[in-house]
Enzyme design. Structure first.
Site, mmCIF file in Angstrom:
data_model
loop_
_atom_site.group_PDB
_atom_site.id
_atom_site.type_symbol
_atom_site.label_atom_id
_atom_site.label_comp_id
_atom_site.label_asym_id
_atom_site.label_seq_id
_atom_site.Cartn_x
_atom_site.Cartn_y
_atom_site.Cartn_z
ATOM 1 N N GLU A 148 2.339 8.125 -5.826
ATOM 2 C CA GLU A 148 1.053 7.786 -6.444
ATOM 3 C C GLU A 148 -0.076 8.425 -5.647
ATOM 4 O O GLU A 148 -0.100 8.353 -4.430
ATOM 5 C CB GLU A 148 0.887 6.255 -6.416
ATOM 6 C CG GLU A 148 -0.362 5.771 -7.077
ATOM 7 C CD GLU A 148 -0.523 6.373 -8.457
ATOM 8 O OE1 GLU A 148 0.261 5.998 -9.342
ATOM 9 O OE2 GLU A 148 -1.418 7.219 -8.655
ATOM 10 N N GLU A 152 -8.194 3.942 -4.380
ATOM 11 C CA GLU A 152 -8.728 2.611 -4.666
ATOM 12 C C GLU A 152 -10.184 2.754 -5.094
ATOM 13 O O GLU A 152 -10.903 3.638 -4.642
ATOM 14 C CB GLU A 152 -8.651 1.733 -3.413
ATOM 15 C CG GLU A 152 -7.261 1.201 -3.196
ATOM 16 C CD GLU A 152 -7.190 0.301 -1.982
ATOM 17 O OE1 GLU A 152 -8.176 -0.383 -1.666
ATOM 18 O OE2 GLU A 152 -6.131 0.307 -1.345
ATOM 19 N N CYS A 255 -4.025 3.363 3.242
ATOM 20 C CA CYS A 255 -3.165 4.554 3.164
ATOM 21 C C CYS A 255 -3.268 5.496 4.361
ATOM 22 O O CYS A 255 -2.289 5.699 5.078
ATOM 23 C CB CYS A 255 -3.467 5.320 1.882
ATOM 24 S SG CYS A 255 -2.952 4.415 0.422
ATOM 25 N N LYS A 258 -2.045 4.225 7.871
ATOM 26 C CA LYS A 258 -0.605 3.911 7.839
ATOM 27 C C LYS A 258 0.230 5.176 7.610
ATOM 28 O O LYS A 258 1.249 5.383 8.265
ATOM 29 C CB LYS A 258 -0.403 2.892 6.716
ATOM 30 C CG LYS A 258 0.917 2.846 6.040
ATOM 31 C CD LYS A 258 0.953 1.736 5.009
ATOM 32 C CE LYS A 258 0.698 2.185 3.590
ATOM 33 N NZ LYS A 258 1.740 3.000 2.980
ATOM 34 N N LYS A 320 -14.317 1.499 2.064
ATOM 35 C CA LYS A 320 -15.085 2.537 1.374
ATOM 36 C C LYS A 320 -15.774 1.871 0.184
ATOM 37 O O LYS A 320 -15.599 0.658 -0.035
ATOM 38 C CB LYS A 320 -14.181 3.683 0.926
ATOM 39 C CG LYS A 320 -13.197 3.264 -0.131
ATOM 40 C CD LYS A 320 -12.507 4.458 -0.730
ATOM 41 C CE LYS A 320 -11.756 4.072 -1.961
ATOM 42 N NZ LYS A 320 -11.031 5.143 -2.580
ATOM 43 N N ARG A 327 -8.643 -3.651 4.402
ATOM 44 C CA ARG A 327 -7.531 -3.270 5.273
ATOM 45 C C ARG A 327 -7.898 -2.019 6.069
ATOM 46 O O ARG A 327 -8.307 -1.025 5.503
ATOM 47 C CB ARG A 327 -6.261 -3.024 4.436
ATOM 48 C CG ARG A 327 -5.638 -4.315 3.945
ATOM 49 C CD ARG A 327 -4.459 -4.056 3.066
ATOM 50 N NE ARG A 327 -4.859 -3.480 1.786
ATOM 51 C CZ ARG A 327 -3.994 -3.049 0.860
ATOM 52 N NH1 ARG A 327 -2.705 -3.108 1.089
ATOM 53 N NH2 ARG A 327 -4.427 -2.564 -0.285
HETATM 54 C C1 UDX Z 1 -6.248 7.762 -0.404
HETATM 55 C C2 UDX Z 1 -5.996 9.077 -1.150
HETATM 56 O O1 UDX Z 1 -7.253 9.703 -1.431
HETATM 57 C C3 UDX Z 1 -5.208 8.819 -2.430
HETATM 58 O O2 UDX Z 1 -4.874 10.043 -3.050
HETATM 59 C C4 UDX Z 1 -3.918 8.061 -2.080
HETATM 60 O O3 UDX Z 1 -3.203 7.721 -3.241
HETATM 61 C C5 UDX Z 1 -4.231 6.794 -1.302
HETATM 62 O O4 UDX Z 1 -5.005 7.126 -0.140
HETATM 63 P P1 UDX Z 1 -7.914 5.685 -0.672
HETATM 64 O O5 UDX Z 1 -7.243 5.108 0.535
HETATM 65 O O6 UDX Z 1 -8.141 4.813 -1.849
HETATM 66 O O7 UDX Z 1 -7.080 6.948 -1.226
HETATM 67 O O8 UDX Z 1 -9.332 6.223 -0.198
HETATM 68 P P2 UDX Z 1 -10.100 7.623 -0.040
HETATM 69 O O9 UDX Z 1 -11.108 7.736 -1.096
HETATM 70 O O10 UDX Z 1 -9.151 8.751 0.108
HETATM 71 O O11 UDX Z 1 -10.859 7.386 1.359
HETATM 72 C C6 UDX Z 1 -10.123 7.060 2.549
HETATM 73 C C7 UDX Z 1 -11.071 6.867 3.724
HETATM 74 O O12 UDX Z 1 -11.682 8.099 4.106
HETATM 75 C C8 UDX Z 1 -12.227 5.895 3.458
HETATM 76 O O13 UDX Z 1 -12.427 5.098 4.617
HETATM 77 C C9 UDX Z 1 -13.407 6.804 3.195
HETATM 78 O O14 UDX Z 1 -14.647 6.210 3.459
HETATM 79 C C10 UDX Z 1 -13.108 7.953 4.164
HETATM 80 N N1 UDX Z 1 -13.716 9.242 3.789
HETATM 81 C C11 UDX Z 1 -13.349 9.874 2.634
HETATM 82 C C12 UDX Z 1 -14.644 9.843 4.643
HETATM 83 O O15 UDX Z 1 -14.982 9.302 5.710
HETATM 84 N N2 UDX Z 1 -15.165 11.064 4.299
HETATM 85 C C13 UDX Z 1 -14.808 11.718 3.166
HETATM 86 O O16 UDX Z 1 -15.324 12.828 2.935
HETATM 87 C C14 UDX Z 1 -13.887 11.092 2.294
#
Ligand code: UDX
Length: 434
Positions: A148, A152, A255, A258, A320, A327
């Site tokens: 997947e 989120e 994600c 981990k 975010k 988490r």
């Molecule tokens: C991530 C992957 O993007 C997704 O494809 C996978 O299925 C699950 O893990 P998610 O954990 O929902 O998704 O969040 P994501 O939008 O990727 O952001 C992860 C973290 O990185 C957040 O803490 C966000 O604030 C941070 N982030 C993201 C940054 O600090 N800078 C960025 O440019 C992008």
């Protein structure tokens, strides 16, 4: 198609609702009986944009049902999707496969006598498909890897508009069934082990990109450059791309932290090197301490003789925007570091995550339902989550109610000139301030 989904968390439930809205008959299964009862009453535990509306609609149409027993929930299934959690194992950095093993054993006990596809959507280390196949031990079941990639907060958007669907299997029967399901999508078929690794390799690469831009931001702060110009300039090169180059407070969530740790463990198991990933994990941990220190140092500047308490308003607790998920939230970790400092009082506000934050921080901070009240009579305002809502607040009004005038925008959300013209002493990430 009859689809059963085991696990009703941030992946399982939006996926179930998504397939049900496309006309499939979906049964979402969770062993937590209370949760299933809540779902049957129309109550959802997680926050996702538009999820509740589509959930209500698909339940009403009879397309989405719930069960807590796997035996009952998969009896008519053509496709069973495993979407259970794979958290970090206590005491090691490996992915904990307990829920995958439990679900597989229960499927084995069903003694399935027709062809079904069992697709592993949970993020699992390379080789897990083989393990599941061994546990289920039934020639009627094709075990497929189908990672997947949804984010989120944007889960339904990503469900309906995926960049790619990756399916790892050598079974023609399984390919045919899944091709039917994803006929209009960009599907990449691979072997099962490659598919399992694609998920980890993708997440670790995105984490690496974020860590890289954060280090460039640090350099910009020292060298007198501006990380946003640097990121923009880099992103114009289509080989680099402009996404995931927002410097900030470090990555978090269920994600990236981990999965980077699990990938590193996998590399060790296979006696292979992953030095970049190791650096990213350590660097990201250090970043949260560093940001906490920046905030604490600012507070000390306001209180050089330590004779008063400094009140700090923090906007953002979720890892975010668009989610209530705390988490591994960098905001929460920064707050935990700040709680070790003397003479700081923390007032906090998040549009969706206050309740989840309370489960971690308890009563060590003061929670607010209103951002304006949260900032009342504080010395500093700090932004730690990139919520759109924070862009549209009345900062003029907020400043008039504050005791001092410091605004630390550590997600680079606001317009610097505007905030300065209102009267804030304003700072963002990746720029030099005297
Ligand atoms: C991530 C992957 O993007 C997704 O494809 C996978 O299925 C699950 O893990 P998610 O954990 O929902 O998704 O969040 P994501 O939008 O990727 O952001 C992860 C973290 O990185 C957040 O803490 C966000 O604030 C941070 N982030 C993201 C940054 O600090 N800078 C960025 O440019 C992008």
């Amino acid at each position: 198609m009859n689809i059963s989904i085991i696990g009703t968390g941030y992946v399982g439930l939006p996926t179930g609702v998504g397939f049900a809205s496309l006309g499939h008959n979906v049964c979402c299964i969770d062993k937590n009986i209370d949760k299933v009862e809540r779902l049957n009453k129309g109550q959802i535990d997680i926050y996702e944009d538009n999820l509740k509306e589509l959930f209500d609609k698909t339940v009403q149409e009879g397309k989405l049902t719930f069960a807590y027993s796997i035996k009952e929930g998969i009896q008519n299934a053509d496709l069973v999707i495993l979407a259970v959690g794979t958290p970090t194992e206590p005491n090691t950095n490996k992915a904990d496969l307990t829920y995958i093993k439990e679900a597989s054993k229960e499927i084995a006990e069903c003694e399935i006598d027709r062809h079904i596809v069992i697709a592993i959507k949970s993020t699992v280390p390379v080789g897990t498909g083989d393990m599941v196949e061994e546990i289920i031990n039934n020639e009627n079941c094709d075990i497929v890897s189908m990672p997947e990639f949804l984010r989120e907060g944007f889960a339904l958007h990503d469900f309906f508009n995926p960049d790619r669907i990756v399916i790892g299997t050598n079974s023609e029967k399984a390919k045919n069934l899944l091709q039917q399901l994803y006929q209009d999508k960009n599907v990449l078929f691979t072997d099962r082990r490659s598919s399992e690794l694609i998920k980890y390799a993708s997440n670790a690469f995105l984490a690496l990109k974020i860590h890289y831009i954060n280090e460039i931001a640090d350099l910009c702060e020292k060298a007198g450059a501006n990380v946003e110009f640097v990121a923009k300039g880099m992103g114009l090169d289509s080989r680099i791309g402009n996404k995931f180059l927002n410097a900030g407070i470090g990555f978090g969530g269920s994600c990236f932290p981990k999965d980077t740790k699990a990938l590193l463990e996998t590399s060790k198991e296979f006696d292979s090197k992953m030095s970049l990933v190791d650096t990213v994990i350590n660097g990201n941990n250090f970043r949260k301490m560093k940001i906490a220190k920046k905030i604490a140092d600012k507070a000390k500047e306001l209180n050089p003789h330590g004779e008063k308490q400094i009140r700090i308003a923090i906007y953002g607790l979720a890892f975010k925007n668009n989610t209530d998920d705390c988490r591994e939230s960098p905001a929460i970790e920064i707050i935990q570091h700040l709680l070790n400092e003397k003479d700081l009082i923390l007032e906090v506000y998040d549009p969706k995550a206050n309740e989840n934050a309370k489960k971690i921080l308890g009563d060590k901070v003061n929670y607010y339902e209103c951002p304006k009240l949260c900032a009342y009579a504080v010395d500093m305002l700090v932004i730690l989550t990139e919520w759109e809502e924070f862009k549209n607040l009345d900062y003029k009004l907020i400043l008039t109610s504050m005791r001092d005038d410091i605004l630390l925008d550590y997600r680079n959300l606001l317009d610097e000139e505007e905030m300065k013209s209102i009267g804030f002493k304003y700072e963002r990430i990746g720029k030099k301030y005297d």
